[in-house]
Design an enzyme around this catalytic site. Structure first.
Site, short mmCIF file in Angstrom:
data_model
loop_
_atom_site.label_atom_id
_atom_site.label_comp_id
_atom_site.label_asym_id
_atom_site.label_seq_id
_atom_site.Cartn_x
_atom_site.Cartn_y
_atom_site.Cartn_z
N SER A 128 29.76 46.09 42.18
CA SER A 128 30.68 47.07 42.72
C SER A 128 29.99 47.90 43.81
O SER A 128 29.53 47.34 44.81
CB SER A 128 31.20 47.94 41.57
N HIS B 266 34.16 43.54 44.11
CA HIS B 266 35.58 43.60 43.76
C HIS B 266 36.23 44.75 44.51
O HIS B 266 35.58 45.44 45.29
CB HIS B 266 35.77 43.75 42.24
#
Length: 205
Positions: A109, A134
């Site tokens: 992330s 993501h």
């Protein structure tokens, strides 16, 4: 990456001390302060405001010490708050020294975003490191109108993050949007092929 104002308290743990002997006697440092003298900064755990402030302060301090020498950012993080991470990102781009990034363990992330944001050619990972990219996550609650406002904002944030990721990785915005639609895990070799890092380091050069 999360879009939230939640505060996460610092998880205090035992920090090893090192002792240096000089002509003036002995001096003790915690291990992270000693490594800071070598221009090494650790970013471990969830990205939140307290951690980000420390990292930003360390970068600015090292720039003042020597604006020509590289800074080394070691990352082992599952990600965290976007605004906290962006304060680190903007500082990395603002300061004069090159920032070389290393992934050990994982960079997921926001951790992966900051890994990719290191100086081109100086982004590395260890052989068994894992990366994950993501789209941002949100968890706002409130009145319907407020939820709508925050939904628009998180979409703006998503687009901006994708634009920056595309710039650092060297892929089109459309590819990044598609690849971050769901969690995308990358091994060390896959991260090199993808452009997230420049090389795998299995031993010191």
């Amino acid at each position: 990456m999360s879009y939230s104002c939640e505060y996460t308290p610092l998880n205090m743990a035992l920090v090893p001390m090192v002792v240096e002997r000089t002509l003036r006697g002995e001096r003790s440092y915690d291990i992270f302060s000693r490594l800071l003298k070598e221009r090494i900064i650790f970013m471990t755990g969830k990205v939140e405001d307290y951690m980000a402030n420390i990292i930003v302060a360390q970068m600015i301090f090292l720039e003042a010490e020597n604006p020509e020498k590289d800074i080394y950012l070691y990352i082992n993080s599952p990600g965290g708050n976007i605004t906290s991470g962006m304060s680190i990102y903007d500082t990395m781009q603002f300061i004069k020294p090159n920032v070389s990034t290393f992934c050990m363990g994982q960079a997921a992330s926001m951790g992966a975003f900051l890994l990719a944001a290191g100086t081109k050619g100086k982004r590395f990972c260890l052989p068994n490191a894992r990366m994950m990219i993501h789209q941002p996550m949100g968890g706002f609650q409130g009145q319907a109108t407020d939820i709508q406002i925050h939904a628009k904002e998180i979409l703006k944030v998503k687009n901006r993050m994708n634009e920056l990721m595309a710039k650092h990785i060297g892929k089109t915005l459309q590819v990044i949007e598609q690849d971050t639609e769901r969690d995308r895990f990358l091994s060390a070799n896959e991260a090199v092929d993808y452009g997230l890092v420049d090389a795998i380091l299995s031993h010191r050069i």
